[in-house]
Design a protein around this motif. Structure first.
Motif, PDB file in Angstrom:
ATOM      1  N   ARG A  38       0.825  -1.215   0.000  1.00 30.42           N
ATOM      2  CA  ARG A  38       0.000   0.000   0.000  1.00 30.42           C
ATOM      3  C   ARG A  38       0.861   1.268   0.000  1.00 30.42           C
ATOM      4  N   HIS A  39       0.247   2.370  -0.377  1.00 27.76           N
ATOM      5  CA  HIS A  39       0.922   3.662  -0.301  1.00 27.76           C
ATOM      6  C   HIS A  39       1.320   3.928   1.146  1.00 27.76           C
ATOM      7  N   GLN A  40       2.485   4.490   1.335  1.00 23.28           N
ATOM      8  CA  GLN A  40       2.971   4.722   2.694  1.00 23.28           C
ATOM      9  C   GLN A  40       2.033   5.608   3.518  1.00 23.28           C
ATOM     10  N   ASP A  41       1.273   6.486   2.862  1.00 27.48           N
ATOM     11  CA  ASP A  41       0.315   7.329   3.599  1.00 27.48           C
ATOM     12  C   ASP A  41      -0.880   6.531   4.113  1.00 27.48           C
ATOM     13  N   ASN A  42      -1.059   5.314   3.589  1.00 26.18           N
ATOM     14  CA  ASN A  42      -2.165   4.465   4.030  1.00 26.18           C
ATOM     15  C   ASN A  42      -1.758   3.484   5.125  1.00 26.18           C
ATOM     16  N   ALA A  43      -0.498   3.503   5.514  1.00 28.13           N
ATOM     17  CA  ALA A  43      -0.013   2.570   6.536  1.00 28.13           C
ATOM     18  C   ALA A  43      -0.153   3.191   7.920  1.00 28.13           C
ATOM     19  N   ARG A  44      -0.767   2.455   8.836  1.00 27.02           N
ATOM     20  CA  ARG A  44      -0.879   2.940  10.213  1.00 27.02           C
ATOM     21  C   ARG A  44       0.474   2.988  10.891  1.00 27.02           C
ATOM     22  N   ASP A  45       1.318   2.032  10.589  1.00 28.80           N
ATOM     23  CA  ASP A  45       2.621   1.934  11.238  1.00 28.80           C
ATOM     24  C   ASP A  45       3.594   1.348  10.221  1.00 28.80           C
ATOM     25  N   TRP A  46       4.351   2.231   9.557  1.00 28.72           N
ATOM     26  CA  TRP A  46       5.211   1.746   8.479  1.00 28.72           C
ATOM     27  C   TRP A  46       6.307   0.833   9.004  1.00 28.72           C
TER      28      TRP A  46
ATOM     29  N   ASN B 167       5.328   2.384  -3.676  1.00 29.53           N
ATOM     30  CA  ASN B 167       5.413   3.756  -4.179  1.00 29.53           C
ATOM     31  C   ASN B 167       6.833   4.318  -4.090  1.00 29.53           C
ATOM     32  N   GLU B 168       7.117   5.262  -4.960  1.00 30.40           N
ATOM     33  CA  GLU B 168       8.354   6.022  -4.860  1.00 30.40           C
ATOM     34  C   GLU B 168       8.450   6.600  -3.451  1.00 30.40           C
ATOM     35  N   GLY B 169       9.628   6.509  -2.873  1.00 32.85           N
ATOM     36  CA  GLY B 169       9.836   7.084  -1.551  1.00 32.85           C
ATOM     37  C   GLY B 169       9.534   6.165  -0.392  1.00 32.85           C
ATOM     38  N   ALA B 170       8.868   5.045  -0.645  1.00 31.70           N
ATOM     39  CA  ALA B 170       8.567   4.104   0.442  1.00 31.70           C
ATOM     40  C   ALA B 170       9.858   3.427   0.905  1.00 31.70           C
ATOM     41  N   ASP B 171      10.066   3.381   2.209  1.00 33.10           N
ATOM     42  CA  ASP B 171      11.260   2.783   2.793  1.00 33.10           C
ATOM     43  C   ASP B 171      11.071   1.280   2.883  1.00 33.10           C
ATOM     44  N   LEU B 172      11.768   0.544   2.034  1.00 31.05           N
ATOM     45  CA  LEU B 172      11.647  -0.913   2.003  1.00 31.05           C
ATOM     46  C   LEU B 172      12.829  -1.557   2.729  1.00 31.05           C
ATOM     47  N   PRO B 173      12.644  -2.766   3.247  1.00 30.06           N
ATOM     48  CA  PRO B 173      13.771  -3.481   3.861  1.00 30.06           C
ATOM     49  C   PRO B 173      14.789  -3.885   2.805  1.00 30.06           C
TER      50      PRO B 173
ATOM     51  N   PHE C  48       1.255   5.736  -7.871  1.00 33.09           N
ATOM     52  CA  PHE C  48      -0.181   5.803  -7.621  1.00 33.09           C
ATOM     53  C   PHE C  48      -0.452   6.624  -6.356  1.00 33.09           C
ATOM     54  N   PRO C  49      -1.550   7.374  -6.334  1.00 36.20           N
ATOM     55  CA  PRO C  49      -1.868   8.178  -5.152  1.00 36.20           C
ATOM     56  C   PRO C  49      -2.351   7.300  -4.000  1.00 36.20           C
ATOM     57  N   PRO C  50      -2.396   7.840  -2.778  1.00 37.59           N
ATOM     58  CA  PRO C  50      -2.971   7.084  -1.658  1.00 37.59           C
ATOM     59  C   PRO C  50      -4.430   6.747  -1.947  1.00 37.59           C
ATOM     60  N   ASN C  51      -4.899   5.659  -1.348  1.00 36.73           N
ATOM     61  CA  ASN C  51      -6.292   5.246  -1.465  1.00 36.73           C
ATOM     62  C   ASN C  51      -7.105   5.973  -0.394  1.00 36.73           C
ATOM     63  N   ASP C  52      -7.958   6.897  -0.811  1.00 37.06           N
ATOM     64  CA  ASP C  52      -8.725   7.711   0.147  1.00 37.06           C
ATOM     65  C   ASP C  52      -9.723   6.882   0.947  1.00 37.06           C
ATOM     66  N   LEU C  53     -10.074   5.703   0.437  1.00 38.78           N
ATOM     67  CA  LEU C  53     -11.043   4.849   1.138  1.00 38.78           C
ATOM     68  C   LEU C  53     -10.357   3.617   1.724  1.00 38.78           C
ATOM     69  N   HIS C  54      -9.089   3.752   2.052  1.00 38.82           N
ATOM     70  CA  HIS C  54      -8.317   2.601   2.520  1.00 38.82           C
ATOM     71  C   HIS C  54      -8.890   1.998   3.798  1.00 38.82           C
ATOM     72  N   GLU C  55      -9.400   2.823   4.686  1.00 38.06           N
ATOM     73  CA  GLU C  55      -9.933   2.332   5.949  1.00 38.06           C
ATOM     74  C   GLU C  55     -11.434   2.100   5.853  1.00 38.06           C
ATOM     75  N   LEU C  56     -11.878   0.921   6.288  1.00 36.36           N
ATOM     76  CA  LEU C  56     -13.302   0.617   6.319  1.00 36.36           C
ATOM     77  C   LEU C  56     -13.985   1.575   7.287  1.00 36.36           C
TER      78      LEU C  56
ATOM     79  N   ARG D 260      -1.352  -2.141  -8.671  1.00 36.64           N
ATOM     80  CA  ARG D 260      -0.009  -2.479  -8.198  1.00 36.64           C
ATOM     81  C   ARG D 260       0.406  -3.867  -8.695  1.00 36.64           C
ATOM     82  N   VAL D 261      -0.524  -4.813  -8.632  1.00 40.72           N
ATOM     83  CA  VAL D 261      -0.230  -6.160  -9.123  1.00 40.72           C
ATOM     84  C   VAL D 261       0.103  -6.128 -10.613  1.00 40.72           C
ATOM     85  N   LEU D 262      -0.682  -5.394 -11.390  1.00 40.73           N
ATOM     86  CA  LEU D 262      -0.431  -5.319 -12.834  1.00 40.73           C
ATOM     87  C   LEU D 262       0.957  -4.736 -13.113  1.00 40.73           C
TER      88      LEU D 262
END
Length: 273
Positions: free
Chosen positions: A11-19, A48-54, A67-75, A94-96
């Motif tokens: 997911r987009h890093q802005d959609n992660a509760r705890d990266w 996404n660009e800028g996401a800190d990966l292991p 891709f932009p953050p998903n505005d409806l990411h949270e139920l 993302r899969v594609l």
């Protein structure tokens, strides 16, 4: 040609509760995949660009997207259908992107960024190279950090890490821009639709003949917000009022032993439990 490519959409890093939690879980998922007994595979993380990966081991690479953050990411921010629709679109894109970077792969398996897979998967695919693919109907559920596994026998309807499909059956477009959003959502963003779609086309999937994946639940970063094993299968009111079901669930519990650790959790110091 690579036999199996594992695609991990992040997911987009802005959609992660705890990266930091997501990154730690992703490290464990990567270790699980890397433990395959057959080496004819590769792994692709789509982030996404800028996401800190292991740090990624050999055979893994990262595909960066914008891709932009998903505005409806949270139920709860919209209707359930709007939530699912937005999730399918975001995940599917993302899969594609990952698949188009592995166009020479014979099979694809989409893996959620906090789940685990059996070390036997690539060898099984190698033994059945002409198959359409498999649904993982038998898997395990695991409480994050827990000492028990719960055997689930309708796993492919529960967890997204449950499909291994021959690449040509996706009928991938040559370019990302050529894919319709409806196709992206149905074929790549939803793990519950594609088996029926392929069966209707005369290319049914078969059931993987062993428990093929572990669905991690009850951790803070979980997108599905799946409840703990105890709450879902033992302290649930619907179960407590039905003793036979409670006992049946109890029989599905397995202690997380060395064999499970070797098969599913890989070789890493951040090994669960």
């Amino acid at each position: 040609m690579t036999l199996v490519t594992f695609i991990i959409p992040v997911r987009h890093q802005d959609n992660a509760r705890d990266w930091s939690r997501l990154k730690a879980n992703l490290t464990q998922t990567v270790a699980s995949i890397s433990n395959q007994t057959n080496g004819d595979w590769r792994g692709i993380i789509v982030a996404n660009e800028g996401a800190d990966l292991p740090d990624l081991p050999e055979k893994f690479s990262a595909v960066r997207v914008t891709f932009p953050p998903n505005d409806l990411h949270e139920l709860g921010r919209g209707s359930k259908e709007d939530f699912l629709d937005a999730f399918r679109a975001d995940k599917g894109r993302r899969v594609l992107s990952g698949m188009l970077n592995a166009i020479d792969s014979r099979f694809f398996m989409i893996v959620d960024d906090d789940d685990f897979v059996s070390s036997r998967i690539v060898q099984h695919v190698s033994d059945h190279r002409d198959a359409n693919g498999w649904t993982i109907d038998h898997g395990y559920i695991w409480d994050d950090g827990g000492n028990f596994l719960f055997g689930h026998d309708d796993f492919s309807h529960l967890c997204g890490t449950s499909l291994i499909i021959r690449a040509d059956l996706y009928e991938l477009p040559e370019r990302f821009e050529d894919a319709s959003l409806d196709w992206i959502k149905s074929m790549l963003g939803s793990h519950v639709r594609i088996a029926d779609i392929l069966a209707q086309r005369g290319a049914p999937l078969t059931k993987l003949p062993f428990r093929g994946a572990v669905y991690r639940v009850a951790h803070g970063g979980s997108h599905s917000q799946a409840p703990s094993l105890l709450r879902q299968y033992f302290l649930n009111r619907g179960v407590l009022t039905k003793p036979r079901r409670w006992l049946r669930n109890l029989r599905r519990l397995r202690i997380l032993g060395e064999g499970h650790r070797r098969e599913f959790f890989g070789k890493t110091r951040s090994n669960p439990a």
